[in-house]
Enzyme design. Structure first.
Site, short mmCIF file in Angstrom:
data_model
loop_
_atom_site.label_atom_id
_atom_site.label_comp_id
_atom_site.label_asym_id
_atom_site.label_seq_id
_atom_site.Cartn_x
_atom_site.Cartn_y
_atom_site.Cartn_z
CB SER A 13 -3.37 -36.83 49.96
OG SER A 13 -2.52 -35.71 49.79
CG LEU A 15 -2.18 -40.11 55.72
CD1 LEU A 15 -3.51 -40.39 56.42
CD2 LEU A 15 -1.18 -39.57 56.73
CB CYS A 378 12.03 -47.49 27.96
SG CYS A 378 10.59 -47.18 26.91
CG LEU A 379 14.42 -41.83 26.06
CD1 LEU A 379 14.24 -41.75 24.54
CD2 LEU A 379 13.83 -40.59 26.73
CG HIS A 514 9.57 -50.11 31.26
ND1 HIS A 514 10.07 -48.93 31.77
CD2 HIS A 514 9.06 -49.81 30.04
CE1 HIS A 514 9.87 -47.96 30.91
NE2 HIS A 514 9.25 -48.46 29.84
CD GLU A 516 11.28 -50.00 35.01
OE1 GLU A 516 10.82 -48.97 34.49
OE2 GLU A 516 12.09 -50.77 34.42
#
Length: 542
Positions: A13, A15, A378-379, A514, A516
């Site tokens: 996994s 990759l 956020c937080l 958010h 981002e």
């Protein structure tokens, strides 16, 4: 009609199926094609919304409010298409839908089985998610051979037959390890991985050979011979110093030409000049800053994947190398603010739960009192309000009801009612389920002219994505504002605080949304770009 590229992974996994898929999608988009992407996750959770960040990593929020796999973040950063709830689904979501139909009697008493009922639902969702795109890349999570992914692999086998070879192809990522002691690459794991695929009726059309060394021509010829894949479709993809090089790497080996010819598409040649500019700015910065990122999930940085990428994008737009200093907020609780010294700015991202919150509050206090540029998300906004209430207002018991339901000054509390993206009113209580019950997706925000955040965006109204269930308590807000807390952004109806700033501080911005999730390498994001500019000013002042 839509063409489908199914993407699988073998041997191990992680990759980079998502990055490779998105890179190919970026090249096809650069050729003028309309491209979309889907991620199919084999786990039984309905969505990743309630999964631990330590296990799953980031939960990426789409424009329409779906909580999805972090690979959708890669998709949106590489192509211009906006993802929706139709671009990601799980085994849990499939079974939930099929069982609901069974309970309603939609199957007319039939025995419900994996084939055809589960596979039919998977195919239906793939076709729906693809929409009217010219090409849809469909990534199957996990590794070939996993028991969880078998229904998905069977579904794409059926779909390939149904739409025909001119409209469907399979791209398989595999590991080609380099054995340093022998000085050679080993192709056997790839051969066995393809053998596993062929045993379930799937023949790859393209092989992406992942390695930390170039896969030479003789190895590619050998792989082609033993896997029944055209030699030109055996692509070497070694590790690179920035993922934004990968579209160029794949294009240089003719992968997009192979796909276009195979599908019989008429389109322009690829113009990757935008990606060349991104890579140049990334690898040739003119300045450098250090930003302390104070979070709760530092053991798995994938929990902050979009945020880390957004800071990289801000560096690209400012021609600046952004060095992120990762600090666990619990370490600040134990070791103090010396961990923050020397940072040109401080970034406090989102999170849930009590653990490490006091360390975040201490980081906010350090930034405010020492005039260090601060960005809270956020937080990170909620702890900024708590810190202000405690240390400026003198309310030493100030807190969020998430952490202390008996606080005498609950400056942050549960949102009990709000309008969703469609205008429908949603209500919540402390007893509501955790899954899918937050304020989610894109929401408009009114920005106050003359504020720091307005300077960044240059707009009176912005749209950003949310993922939270707690907000600033409006009952205590007037007192906070009288003491100097600046509210520079509110929800469209004015009911919820979206952005706060600190008066008498060079750059202190904290937002409930958010940003981002909408940052991209080609365009960056105005808030992060402004934050890096503030960090540069702080460094130059010192």
């Amino acid at each position: 009609m839509t063409r489908y590229i199914f993407v699988t992974g073998g041997v191990v996994s992680s990759l980079g199926k998502g990055i490779a898929s998105a890179s190919l999608a970026a090249i096809l988009e650069a050729r003028g094609l309309k491209v979309t992407m889907l991620k199919l996750d084999p786990y039984i959770n309905v969505d990743p919304g309630t999964m631990s960040p330590f296990q799953h990593g980031e939960v990426f929020v789409t424009h329409d409010g779906a909580e999805t796999d972090l690979d959708l973040g890669h998709y949106e950063r590489f192509i211009r298409t906006t993802m929706t709830q139709n671009n990601n689904f799980t085994t849990g979501r499939i079974y939930e839908h099929v069982l609901r139909k069974e309970r309603r009697g939609d199957y007319l008493g039939a025995t419900i089985q994996v084939i055809p009922h589960i596979t039919d639902e998977i195919k239906r969702r793939i076709i729906k998610g693809a929409g009217d795109a010219d090409v849809a890349l469909v990534e199957i999570g996990g590794t070939v051979g996993d028991i969880e992914s078998q229904p998905f692999l069977e579904a794409i086998r059926q779909l390939r037959v149904e739409v025909g070879s001119k409209r469907a192809m399979l791209m398989h990522l595999t590991l080609v390890p380099y054995i340093a002691t022998a000085g050679e690459t080993k192709t056997k794991p790839t051969q066995h991985s393809v053998k596993e695929l062929r045993s379930i009726g799937l023949q790859p059309d393209v092989l992406i050979c992942r390695s930390d060394h170039p896969v030479d021509a003789s190895s590619r010829r050998k792989i082609a011979l033993f896997t029944n894949v055209e030699e030109r479709a055996v692509i070497s993809l070694e590790d690179v110093d920035t993922i934004y090089k990968i579209p160029g790497v794949l294009h240089a080996q003719g992968l997009d030409d192979f796909v276009v010819e195979r599908f019989g598409l008429q389109c322009n040649s690829a113009d990757l000049s935008e990606w060349d500019k991104v890579v140049d700015a990334k690898l040739n910065p003119e300045q450098e800053v250090t930003i302390a990122m104070v979070g709760k999930y530092m053991e798995l940085l994938d929990a902050y994947k979009s945020l880390i990428e957004a800071m990289s994008h801000a560096g690209i737009t400012n021609r600046t190398k952004v060095n992120l200093r990762y600090i666990d907020s619990e370490d600040i609780e134990n070791q103090g603010t010396s961990l923050l010294e020397g940072a040109d700015a401080i970034l406090v991202p989102g999170g849930f739960g009590l653990r490490g919150v006091e360390g975040k509050i201490t980081a906010v206090q350090y930034a405010r009192e020492n005039k260090v540029p601060y960005l809270g998300i956020c937080l990170g906004m909620q702890v900024a309000v708590i810190e202000f209430a405690r240390n400026v207002m003198g309310w030493k018991d100030a807190n969020s009801t998430e952490f202390d339901r008996n606080s005498g000054h609950p400056v942050v509390g549960l949102i009990t009612e709000w309008a969703d993206a469609t205008g429908a009113v949603e209500t919540r209580t402390e007893a509501s389920d955790l899954g899918g019950t937050m304020r989610l997706g894109a929401q408009d925000c009114q920005i106050v002219a003359g504020s720091k955040v307005h300077d960044c965006y240059g707009k009176d109204v912005i749209t950003e994505r949310h993922r939270h269930r707690y907000e600033v308590n409006n009952n205590l807000l007037p007192q906070l504002m009288d003491a100097g807390l600046v509210v520079s952004g509110r929800s469209e109806d004015g009911a919820l605080v979206e952005v706060v700033e600190s008066k008498d501080h060079p750059w202190f911005v904290a937002c409930q949304f958010h940003p981002e999730f909408t940052s991209t390498p080609r365009d960056g994001h105005p808030l992060f770009s402004g934050f890096v500019k503030a960090a540069l000013a702080q460094k130059n002042k010192a």
